[in-house]
Scaffold this motif. Structure first.
Motif, PDB file in Angstrom:
ATOM      1  N   TYR A  27      -6.575  -8.807   8.102  1.00 39.88           N
ATOM      2  CA  TYR A  27      -5.544  -8.085   7.345  1.00 39.88           C
ATOM      3  C   TYR A  27      -4.355  -7.910   8.272  1.00 39.88           C
ATOM      4  CZ  TYR A  27      -3.644  -3.620   5.387  1.00 39.88           C
ATOM      5  OH  TYR A  27      -2.862  -2.607   4.894  1.00 39.88           O
ATOM      6  N   ARG A  68     -10.882  -6.657   8.099  1.00 44.81           N
ATOM      7  CA  ARG A  68     -11.594  -6.412   6.839  1.00 44.81           C
ATOM      8  C   ARG A  68     -10.553  -6.463   5.731  1.00 44.81           C
ATOM      9  NH1 ARG A  68      -9.280  -1.680   5.766  1.00 44.81           N
ATOM     10  NH2 ARG A  68      -8.541  -0.579   7.609  1.00 44.81           N
ATOM     11  N   GLU A 108      -5.738  -2.203  -1.485  1.00 44.44           N
ATOM     12  CA  GLU A 108      -5.133  -3.502  -1.817  1.00 44.44           C
ATOM     13  C   GLU A 108      -6.135  -4.430  -2.505  1.00 44.44           C
ATOM     14  OE1 GLU A 108      -4.855  -1.898   1.072  1.00 44.44           O
ATOM     15  OE2 GLU A 108      -3.015  -2.423   2.154  1.00 44.44           O
ATOM     16  N   GLY A 129      -8.304  -4.722   2.792  1.00 45.94           N
ATOM     17  CA  GLY A 129      -7.688  -3.389   2.698  1.00 45.94           C
ATOM     18  C   GLY A 129      -8.173  -2.638   1.472  1.00 45.94           C
ATOM     19  N   ASP A 130      -8.100  -1.332   1.556  1.00 49.14           N
ATOM     20  CA  ASP A 130      -8.446  -0.463   0.444  1.00 49.14           C
ATOM     21  C   ASP A 130      -7.262   0.474   0.251  1.00 49.14           C
ATOM     22  OD1 ASP A 130      -9.441   1.511  -1.230  1.00 49.14           O
ATOM     23  OD2 ASP A 130     -11.422   1.520  -0.317  1.00 49.14           O
ATOM     24  N   ASP A 134       0.861  -1.181   0.000  1.00 51.11           N
ATOM     25  CA  ASP A 134       0.000   0.000   0.000  1.00 51.11           C
ATOM     26  C   ASP A 134       0.905   1.242   0.000  1.00 51.11           C
ATOM     27  OD1 ASP A 134      -2.087   1.743   0.498  1.00 51.11           O
ATOM     28  OD2 ASP A 134      -2.226   1.279   2.625  1.00 51.11           O
TER      29      ASP A 134
HETATM   30  N1  GLY Z   1      -4.815   0.135   2.919  1.00 52.38           N
HETATM   31  C1  GLY Z   1      -4.888   0.081   4.285  1.00 52.38           C
HETATM   32  C2  GLY Z   1      -6.231  -0.021   4.853  1.00 52.38           C
HETATM   33  O1  GLY Z   1      -7.155  -0.456   4.200  1.00 52.38           O
HETATM   34  O2  GLY Z   1      -6.401   0.318   6.003  1.00 52.38           O
END
Ligand code: GLY
Length: 412
Positions: free
Chosen positions: A268, A287, A292, A289-290, A211
Motif C-alpha cells: 500500500y 497490507r 479503501e 487499506g481499511d 481515505d
Molecule cells: N486507510 C489507511 C490504512 O489502512 O492504514
C-alpha cells in the motif's frame, strides 16, 4: 478450497464477500473475524497464537491464508507458514518492517530514491526540540513504531510540537514505539492511497482510492482508522500516475529486488500529491487499506481468488475493473476514536442492499449489536463519485443505532 482470512474488520469482511461472490464453493475461515464474517464463514473462536494458527491450518488442510491486518505480519506469520509449507498471501517479517518500522522504511526510500518528504531522526526530547527551534514548527512528528496508527502528530506551532514530544518521550504513551521519532517536512496537498499486488517480480496497482482519516468533517479532529473512502481518487490524474510510477513504484520495485525483500502479498502506498503536481510517498503498508478495500473490491471485475493464485505463480496479472465509482461511509459509535459505548441494537441491517460490510457488530439471537468503534461500512456505486456518494448516503439513512455517528462529507 479452504481459505483462512486474518483480521477482524470491514476489510476482512469485504475480502471474504468478494471471494465468495466469485467462487461460491469455497469454505471461509476467519481469525478472529467479526459478526459479519461469521455469517459467510466460520470464525475461529479460541485464542490462537501464531504457531497455534499454523497447527490449525495444517490440521484442517487450509489451502490459502490471506493476511488482512498488519499485526500478524509483524509477528512473522508469513515466515512460519511458508517454512511449514503453507500458502500465505502477505509480507514476511523483514518486508513488513516497511510498515512497522518507520526508520527502516525511510532509509529504504532514501537509499533507492523513492520520493519522500525530508526527515530527521531523534532519540531524545531535547535534541528534537533544539532542532525544531530552527524551523517553522510546521512538521509531522512520527513515532518509529506504528503504534496502531496513532503515533503521528501534524503540528503547526511550538506549543503543539512540545506537546507531541512530551507525549512520546516524557509520558511514553507509545512505549517502545516512541523510543525514536521521525520529524518530517510537512507537505500540503491531497492524499491518495494506492493498493497493489506484489508477486516478487512486479507491482500491480489497483485503482486509486482516497481515505478520510479524521473524525470530523473537513478533516478536523482526531485521527481514526478511516471514516470513509472513495475510488477512484479524482486527484490521481494521468500525469500523477506517471509521476508515481517513475518516482515511487519503480524505485520501490528495484529496492525490493536488491534488498531481497521478495514475497507474495500487498503493498500500500500512502501518497501526498502537492499543489505543484508532484507525488511524495508518506508511508508504505504491507497490507490492504481499511476502508479503501471496501471501496475497491466492489469495483473489481476480475476474480480476486484467480488474481491471488496468479500472484503465487508469478504469472502476468491484468486486473479488470468496472467503469464505476465507489464511495464508502463508515458509521461509528459516538465518541470513537476515544471513549464510546458498545451494545447498541442496530436497526435496518437485514434489509440493506449490498455492498455493505460489518466492521464491529455481532449478531445476538435475532439482533445485530454494536461491538466496536467503527461499526458499519456502507458502500454506494455509481457512474460518478457524486452518484456513488448519493447512493451510499441513501443507504446510510436506512440503518440506525443509538449514538451512531458518520461524516457527511465523504466524497464531497
Ligand atoms: N486507510 C489507511 C490504512 O489502512 O492504514
Amino acid at each position: 478450497m479452504k481459505i483462512l482470512i486474518l483480521g477482524s474488520g470491514g476489510r476482512e469482511h469485504a475480502i471474504g464477500k468478494k471471494l465468495l461472490q466469485d467462487n461460491p464453493f469455497i469454505e471461509l475461515y476467519f481469525y478472529p473475524g467479526n459478526g459479519g464474517t461469521n455469517k459467510i464463514g466460520k470464525n475461529l473462536e479460541t485464542n490462537y497464537s501464531i504457531s497455534e494458527l499454523y497447527f490449525f491450518s495444517k490440521k484442517n488442510a487450509i489451502d490459502l491464508t490471506i493476511v488482512g491486518s498488519e499485526n500478524f505480519l509483524l509477528d512473522g506469520i508469513v515466515d512460519i507458514f511458508k517454512n511449514g509449507g503453507l500458502t500465505i498471501m502477505g509480507a514476511h517479517y523483514q518486508s513488513s518492517r516497511l510498515e512497522g518500522d518507520r526508520m527502516f522504511a525511510k532509509s529504504f526510500m532514501k537509499k533507492y530514491g523513492v520520493r519522500t518528504p525530508q526527515y530527521k531522526v531523534f532519540t531524545s526530547y531535547q535534541k528534537a526540540i533544539n532542532f525544531l527551534k530552527k524551523t517553522t514548527y510546521s512538521v509531522a512528528i512520527k513515532t518509529n513504531g506504528i503504534a496502531e496508527g496513532k503515533g503521528v502528530f501534524l503540528v503547526k506551532n511550538k506549543q503543539e510540537a512540545e506537546q507531541a514530544l512530551n507525549y512520546i518521550f516524557i509520558d511514553k504513551k507509545f512505549g517502545k514505539s516512541g523510543n525514536k521519532v521521525i520529524i518530517e517536512e510537512f507537505l500540503k496537498g491531497n492524499e491518495s492511497s494506492i493498493i497493489s499486488i506484489y508477486n516478487s517480480k512486479e507491482i500491480i496497482p489497483f485503482l486509486s482510492a482516497k481515505d478520510y482519516k479524521k473524525i470530523g468533517e473537513k478533516e478536523t479532529g482526531s485521527n481514526t482508522g478511516g471514516m470513509g473512502s472513495i475510488s477512484p481518487n479524482p486527484y490521481m490524474k494521468n500525469d500523477i500516475w506517471i509521476d508515481f510510477k517513475k518516482n515511487i513504484l519503480e524505485p520501490t520495485l528495484e529496492g525490493l529486488f536488491l534488498e531481497k525483500l521478495t514475497f507474495f502479498g500487498f503493498i500500500y502506498f500512502g501518497l501526498m500529491i502537492t499543489s505543484t503536481n508532484k507525488v511524495y510517498l508518506l508511508e508504505y503498508n504491507t497490507r490492504m487499506g481499511d476502508p479503501e478495500t471496501q471501496t475497491l473490491l466492489p469495483l473489481m471485475k476480475s476474480n480476486f481468488l484467480h488474481i491471488i493464485q496468479s500472484t503465487f505463480m508469478k504469472k502476468d496479472i491484468v486486473i479488470a475493473w468496472k467503469s464505476l465509482c465507489s464511495c464508502c461511509v463508515v458509521i461509528s459509535s459516538k465518541g470513537y476514536p476515544e471513549k464510546y459505548e458498545n451494545g447498541k441494537i442496530i436497526k435496518g441491517l437485514n434489509y440493506l442492499k449490498e455492498p455493505f460490510y460489518i466492521a464491529g457488530a455481532k449478531k445476538e439471537k435475532e439482533e445485530w449489536i454494536t461491538s466496536r468503534g467503527r461499526v458499519l461500512n456502507i458502500v454506494g456505486l455509481g457512474k460518478s463519485i457524486e452518484e456513488a456518494r448519493k447512493k451510499a448516503y441513501q443507504k446510510v439513512q436506512k440503518v440506525y443505532f443509538e449514538n451512531c455517528y458518520f461524516r457527511k462529507d465523504i466524497g464531497l
